[in-house]
Design a protein around this motif. Structure first.
Motif, short mmCIF file in Angstrom:
data_model
loop_
_atom_site.label_atom_id
_atom_site.label_comp_id
_atom_site.label_asym_id
_atom_site.label_seq_id
_atom_site.Cartn_x
_atom_site.Cartn_y
_atom_site.Cartn_z
N LYS A 45 -108.44 -77.39 -52.53
CA LYS A 45 -109.79 -77.88 -52.26
C LYS A 45 -109.85 -79.39 -52.07
CE LYS A 45 -112.04 -74.16 -54.84
NZ LYS A 45 -112.97 -73.82 -55.93
N GLU A 46 -108.87 -80.13 -52.62
CA GLU A 46 -108.97 -81.58 -52.57
C GLU A 46 -108.73 -82.09 -51.14
OE1 GLU A 46 -104.70 -80.63 -53.86
OE2 GLU A 46 -106.72 -79.93 -54.28
N THR A 47 -109.23 -83.28 -50.87
CA THR A 47 -109.00 -83.94 -49.58
C THR A 47 -107.65 -84.66 -49.63
OG1 THR A 47 -111.37 -84.24 -49.27
CG2 THR A 47 -109.90 -85.62 -47.95
N TRP A 48 -106.79 -84.34 -48.68
CA TRP A 48 -105.42 -84.87 -48.68
C TRP A 48 -105.01 -85.19 -47.26
CZ3 TRP A 48 -101.05 -82.78 -46.32
CH2 TRP A 48 -99.84 -83.38 -46.65
N TYR A 49 -104.17 -86.22 -47.13
CA TYR A 49 -103.66 -86.59 -45.81
C TYR A 49 -102.20 -87.03 -45.94
CZ TYR A 49 -103.27 -88.59 -41.19
OH TYR A 49 -102.87 -88.85 -39.90
N GLN A 53 -98.55 -77.92 -40.36
CA GLN A 53 -98.21 -76.89 -41.34
C GLN A 53 -98.58 -77.34 -42.76
OE1 GLN A 53 -94.06 -76.22 -40.59
NE2 GLN A 53 -94.44 -74.86 -38.84
N ALA A 54 -98.38 -78.63 -43.06
CA ALA A 54 -98.75 -79.15 -44.39
C ALA A 54 -100.26 -79.13 -44.58
CB ALA A 54 -98.20 -80.56 -44.56
N LEU A 55 -101.02 -79.47 -43.54
CA LEU A 55 -102.48 -79.48 -43.63
C LEU A 55 -103.06 -78.08 -43.82
CD1 LEU A 55 -103.41 -82.07 -40.85
CD2 LEU A 55 -103.79 -82.34 -43.30
N MET A 56 -102.38 -77.07 -43.30
CA MET A 56 -102.91 -75.70 -43.37
C MET A 56 -102.92 -75.14 -44.79
SD MET A 56 -101.48 -73.96 -39.85
CE MET A 56 -101.99 -72.33 -40.37
N GLU A 57 -102.35 -75.85 -45.75
CA GLU A 57 -102.44 -75.42 -47.14
C GLU A 57 -103.78 -75.80 -47.76
OE1 GLU A 57 -99.19 -76.97 -49.34
OE2 GLU A 57 -97.64 -76.13 -48.03
N TYR A 58 -104.60 -76.56 -47.01
CA TYR A 58 -105.85 -77.07 -47.55
C TYR A 58 -107.03 -76.42 -46.84
CZ TYR A 58 -102.96 -80.56 -49.84
OH TYR A 58 -102.03 -81.17 -50.62
#
Length: 715
Positions: A485-489, A518-523
């Motif tokens: 749920k957290e905002t990550w970049y 692919q890393a962003l798709m976990e969020y």
């Protein structure tokens, strides 16, 4: 008794007509208010788009100014022209040649002034020699040079020209700043901000009341009205609605801060509010259907009040001279037709009411049971429910014993509000598992009707999310909670990607882009979209300066562009395409710009060595520090370009000057070695013998007998 009944009928009719008139009046007021709000939203949205346009354009022009002018400003010869009091005529001529070439290569540059505070003089591309400040004809520019107030580069409008002023502090506090002033032709420079105009666009300068770049006459009523509005309010952004009866116009304006100009754009009324046509047509049909239904109800009431139904039927029979049964059949058909029309109207109203539940929170005092009863909603207000979003129908249009639901048509999708008669979820799961469509999303169990709006928003997010999971057709609301749920970049991966594109490694850049996605798709979906936009803008920040240097236009590459691509994409490949295209272009442009940059670095290194070879402390580290590059990078670039190290080049220049001193002076060899920058005389002997093939003393004796013809071969 008949008289009393008559009065009662009249009172009933009056109340009926009063109620119908009130409902119609309220409905018209609501539709008119909605129409006005939609119109204002369109105006505000268009105004925001114009503000974004002016902001992006101003940033692009500022970047172009800095990139082009700073290259000339920091040129070594121009730097000497600004700083040195005793600059030689040859160096001054070289500097002016560079500035004249820069002026000739840009159609919109009129002239360049270089102000030397130490000499109190101005070098101008319009004059053949330096001019002392008292006799410099551009007195306004002379005053700017001497007032000592400039701290940062700034753009100034000076009537016929715009002047971009780059100040530089001198080491003497009492002396004004050294400066370079680039004068741009005002007409041509305005064209950088607004490159195409028609009769509905123009620039306006408030301080001179001047209309610029307009095909329309400044005396036009619409243009006069927007100019008067700007003068009266002096706001940086706004809009004016022209009251001219023919060709009614909407004028939207925004402020260019750099140029102190307003950019005004006009739209024809019908084109500007074209998206309101659908609402107007819908409002017309709703009003028409309402009036029609009211008319039918009123007729039925009048007939029921004044004439019994059997008399109406008998009158139809006798007037048509047909059998009673046939007329009765026609009358029943008429009743059925009116009933079908009423049923359609009721179904439409119910659909709109259920949509309202999805979009707006219910008031605390709202009675859901009364509303369901009024609109014939089959659901129970006390039981929990599920919300299902589908791209095509998957449930029959009739309710069953185990499943009760209502259907809502929403854009191109279908929404089901489902309740289980016995609370057993297995039947619902069986229905979902048999679905074979393209997309289906089911919410969690909703125990309170006030939570239906939240569930609907999450299902819409799932619908948008599904583009990243093309092989999956069935989604549950918990799918969102399973993602972080957290905002990550991924800043570290972005840094590697930008490094790859700057070095022209296209394959590595595309691999890193795929890794980032692919890393962003976990969020959550919002984090993915934010990450994709941020990554695109980071690539644009690398691409746009390269395009400006290359003389091309990069206006397509903006946050609005990538937002539209993501919102309209139907597959992940459509989102990937602009990123791959941008990576490809950056790699190609960087390859060309890297060669130019490396050549410039080599020339700067040569200039430093040739002017400071006498300094015994001159080294690779000193040169790298002065040029703000790492020692390893400078050494690598110079070695690739000149096929020799910087240390060898320093020794080469020193030995060339040592040869000159040996030939033209009688100085001792030790003094010559120190004068050309060697600390160790013995080391000088070793290098000189390797360079000239003999010792310095033997070289001097031999040169007195005959010219040294072999020296050039060593050079």
């Amino acid at each position: 008794m008949k008289k009393t009944l008559h009065k009662h009928n009249i009172a009933t009719l009056l109340i009926h007509f009063f109620t119908l008139t009130t409902v119609l009046f309220v409905m018209i007021i609501v539709l008119a208010g909605t129409h006005r709000r939609m119109m204002l939203n369109i105006l505000y949205r268009q105004n925001e788009e114009l503000v974004r346009h002016t902001t992006v354009t101003a940033q692009r022009v500022r970047s172009m100014l800095r990139t082009s002018t700073y290259q000339a400003f920091y040129n070594p010869y121009v730097t000497m022209l600004r700083r040195q009091k005793d600059i030689s005529a040859a160096d001054a001529a070289s500097a002016m040649s560079i500035l004249n070439t820069f002026v000739a290569s840009n159609d919109f540059i009129d002239s360049i002034y270089v102000y030397n505070a130490e000499k109190a003089c101005v070098y101008s591309t319009t004059a053949e020699e330096e001019l002392l400040l008292p006799i410099f004809q551009d007195t306004a520019a002379a005053e700017l040079f001497t007032n000592g107030t400039a701290v940062e580069p700034y753009l100034l409008y000076r009537g016929a020209v715009y002047s971009f002023i780059i100040p530089e502090k001198t080491e003497t506090p009492a002396v004004s700043d050294n400066m370079m002033m680039v004068n741009f032709n005002a007409t041509a420079f305005n064209g950088l901000y607004c490159q195409s105009f028609d009769s509905c666009e123009f620039l306006y300068r408030l301080e001179t009341n001047e209309v610029i770049f307009s095909e329309a006459h400044s005396g036009d009523d619409g243009i006069r009205s927007v100019i008067a509005h700007i003068n009266e309010n002096q706001e940086h952004t706004g809009y004016v609605i022209s009251t001219k009866p023919q060709n009614r116009m909407i004028w939207v304006y925004s402020w260019f801060d750099d140029m102190k100009l307003y950019y005004v754009r006009g739209y024809y009324w019908d084109e500007f509010f074209s998206e309101l046509r659908t609402f107007r047509i819908m409002a017309f049909f709703i009003t028409f259907i309402t009036i029609f239904a009211m008319t039918i109800i009123s007729l039925v009431m009048i007939i029921r009040v004044y004439t019994p139904l059997n008399k109406v039927v008998n009158h139809l029979v006798h007037s048509a001279r047909r059998p009673y049964k046939e007329n009765d059949k026609n009358f029943n058909a008429w009743i059925q037709e009116e009933s079908a029309l009423q049923k359609q109207y009721t179904s439409t109203v119910k659909n709109e009411f259920l949509k309202h539940l999805l979009f707006a929170a219910l008031p605390d005092n709202h009675s859901l049971r009364n509303s369901f009863s009024e609109y014939n909603v089959a659901l129970d207000t006390e039981k929990p429910l599920y919300l299902i979003l589908a791209e095509e129908p998957f449930l029959p249009c009739t309710t069953g014993e185990k499943l009760i639901f209502e259907v809502i048509d929403f854009n191109e999708n279908i929404i089901y509000i489902v309740q289980l008669a016995d609370g057993d979820e297995s039947y619902l799961n069986a229905c979902l598992s048999e679905y074979s469509g393209t997309f289906l999303a089911c919410s969690k169990q909703i125990t309170d009707w006030r939570g239906i709006q939240h569930a609907f928003n999450r299902l819409q997010e799932l619908h948008a999310f599904s583009i990243f999971y093309p092989k999956q057709r069935l989604f549950f609301e918990r799918f969102l909670d399973e993602h972080k749920k957290e905002t990550w970049y991924p800043d570290e991966l972005q840094g590697k990607l930008l490094k790859a594109v700057k070095t022209g490694n296209k394959a590595e850049a595309k691999r890193l882009y795929t890794t980032i996605v692919q890393a962003l798709m976990e969020y959550r979906y919002t984090t993915i979209i934010f990450g994709l936009k941020k990554l695109y803008m980071a690539l644009c920040a690398v691409y746009c300066p390269l395009v400006v240097l290359d003389g091309k236009n990069c206006i397509t590459y903006s946050i609005d562009y990538i937002t539209a691509v993501i919102e309209q994409a139907e597959s992940v490949s459509e989102i990937d395409a602009p990123y791959y295209e941008l990576i490809e272009k950056i790699c190609v442009l960087n390859k060309d710009s890297r060669i130019v940059k490396q050549h410039a670095i080599i020339e700067q290194v040569k200039y430093i060595v040739e002017t400071r070879y006498m300094d015994m402390n001159l080294s690779l580290k000193n040169i790298a520090g002065e040029l703000n590059f790492s020692s390893g990078y400078i050494a690598k670039v110079f070695k690739q370009g000149e096929k020799k190290s910087i240390a060898d080049y320093i020794n080469y220049i020193r030995l060339k000057h040592a040869v000159r001193l040996l030939l033209k002076t009688d100085l001792p060899v030790k003094d010559i070695a120190e004068q050309v920058g060697f600390i160790n005389t013995q080391y000088f002997f070793v290098l000189f013998k390797k360079f000239a093939g003999t010792t310095p003393n033997e070289f001097r004796k031999r040169s007195e007998i005959a010219p040294l013809s072999a020296l050039s071969a060593h050079a």
